[in-house]
Design an enzyme around this catalytic site. Sequence first.
Site, PDB file in Angstrom:
ATOM      1  N   HIS A 165       0.807  -1.216   0.000  1.00 33.27           N
ATOM      2  CA  HIS A 165       0.000   0.000   0.000  1.00 33.27           C
ATOM      3  C   HIS A 165       0.838   1.263   0.000  1.00 33.27           C
ATOM      4  O   HIS A 165       0.390   2.308  -0.488  1.00 33.27           O
ATOM      5  CB  HIS A 165      -1.090  -0.061   1.058  1.00 33.27           C
ATOM      6  N   CYS A 208      -8.517  -3.803 -12.283  1.00 32.52           N
ATOM      7  CA  CYS A 208      -8.376  -2.682 -11.341  1.00 32.52           C
ATOM      8  C   CYS A 208      -7.109  -2.793 -10.495  1.00 32.52           C
ATOM      9  O   CYS A 208      -6.924  -2.012  -9.570  1.00 32.52           O
ATOM     10  CB  CYS A 208      -9.594  -2.551 -10.449  1.00 32.52           C
TER      11      CYS A 208
HETATM   12  C1  PEP Z   1      -5.798  -5.947  -6.152  1.00 34.70           C
HETATM   13  O1  PEP Z   1      -5.590  -6.814  -5.307  1.00 34.70           O
HETATM   14  O2  PEP Z   1      -5.315  -5.956  -7.298  1.00 34.70           O
HETATM   15  C2  PEP Z   1      -6.659  -4.805  -5.832  1.00 34.70           C
HETATM   16  C3  PEP Z   1      -7.037  -3.954  -6.775  1.00 34.70           C
HETATM   17  O3  PEP Z   1      -7.022  -4.620  -4.531  1.00 34.70           O
HETATM   18  P1  PEP Z   1      -6.018  -4.077  -3.396  1.00 34.70           P
HETATM   19  O4  PEP Z   1      -4.774  -3.606  -4.053  1.00 34.70           O
HETATM   20  O5  PEP Z   1      -6.744  -3.001  -2.689  1.00 34.70           O
HETATM   21  O6  PEP Z   1      -5.818  -5.310  -2.562  1.00 34.70           O
END
Ligand code: PEP
Length: 547
Positions: free
Chosen positions: A183, A481
């Site tokens: 993150h 995404c």
């Molecule tokens: C993913 O896992 O690709 C996603 C879009 O969700 P996050 O990055 O929030 O886990």
Amino acid sequence: MELHGVGVGRGIAVGPVLTMPEPLPEPADQKHGGDAAAEKAAVQVAVAAAAAELQERAGRADGAGREVIEAAIQMAQDPMLADDVNARIDAGTSGERAVFEGFLFFQEQLIALGGYMAERAADLGDVSQRIIAQLRGVAVPGVPDSPAPFVLLARDLAPADTALLDLDKVLGLITRDGGPTSHTAILARAKSIPAIVGVGADAAIAEGTRVILDAASGVVTVDPSAKAVAAAEKRIAERAAQAAAPITDGALADGTKVPLLANLGSPKDAAAAVELGAEGVGLFRTEFLFLDAKTAPSVEDQQAQYTELLQHFPGRKVVVRALDAGADKPLSFLNDAHEENPALGLRGLRALRSEIQILHDQLAALKGAQDATEAELWVMAPMVADAEETQFFVEYGKELGLTTVGVMAEVPSLAVVADQVLALADFVSIGTNDLTQYTLAADRMLGTVAAYQDPWHPAVLRLVKMLGDAGAAAGKPVGICGEAAADPQLAVVLVGLGATTLSMTPAALADVRAELATVTLDQARAKAAAALSASTAAGAREAAAGA
Ligand code: PEP
Ligand code: MG
């Protein structure tokens, strides 16, 4: 000297390095030497020094930032808090420990009061760390404060640290830990901060040394030549010019539409995304709204936030994800239990099913926002493993009045049964970050295995193709995404594999839009086929470039 890591985005930064000190360990539960008066005097001096330091910061901050710091100064000097700390010292506790315990006691009281007071509890923790640092004579933990812009070197950043980064000051980020989809990396990309993550646990750069951080190549050049600095500065100017190019809807060279959507974590970021040409929202990470919450958010509170988001997109698609708690995004009110392997634990939809009232309230809030606005709301569940979970979520969402309900493809099992899933869901959105983590069995937070976290891996691409094919057969949309959509060359391959939309951090829209416009659908498919038959991530990248 050069350091190598994984670049986030394509930005470049040049500037002096400042290192973020590690958080202070909890002071040992020990007694002082017997001179309580001397111990109390030392604490008093430390409190005054910490307050003076904060005062100096407040003088440079503006608006809300200054108010928060001034509130912290007042708390640091609260007479009741001083009495509590002194009483502990009188009882024999060491000064450091007395500060730790006294502040913790007040923090717990603030949390119990809830609302605005509870939000101030974290600030009190920060003040206590500053006083303890003064007592120990060590650097204050947290993001360093500097009057001049700098490149930040840290082990890793907590979401709260990244959210508070002063964008006028932080030119770039280098982290020792963390992979490209941690993150820290996602937030750095969202804030357009050039970043290189996972440079290795031992990486150290002397304070103030100038570096060039080149995210596209993943290289940090320490103490570069004047010629290298001039070349980097030229590239920074070129990128600024490219970002100013005219905005069109996403499309391939033959006119095939590929809607380009935004990944958002707060309604506050919606206006900027629209300005950068986002044609809607492909992933709204609702858990980002509640990372600090100690209790589950109310329906009213949630509905207000979702409505604020949807109001920015009349007539446009907005895909909202149900709370994705666990592993890299813990929510204390949803899944607080210690787990040995949280990425494989009670997270995402699994956690929501075990706390059904929380899921119910969130979907009810979304239904309220759907009815109150003109946006086209789509809702999806995170971390869905199979058709049974898909059926549960889709039926539950529709019972509560949601119009369009789908699932995220992040667990490889979902791709394996893609035909079953697409018979049930209105749409699928592929989260390539987790899909890569689970396909390659490599923790996305861990720098040592960051090289595995590469969505170019043919195994990941083959799973994307299975989902794309199933979507085409069922006549239903399959979007992307994950961070993969923000890599312009990979975005082309994903479209060739059947992705119908691409959602990314708004800062990446311009680069992806420009790349898509250079290929036809047939060319994208040829690149995808070439990448699929490679045997490594690097091989897939090369094969796609040459096709
Ligand atoms: C993913 O896992 O690709 C996603 C879009 O969700 P996050 O990055 O929030 O886990
Ligand atoms: Mg995910």
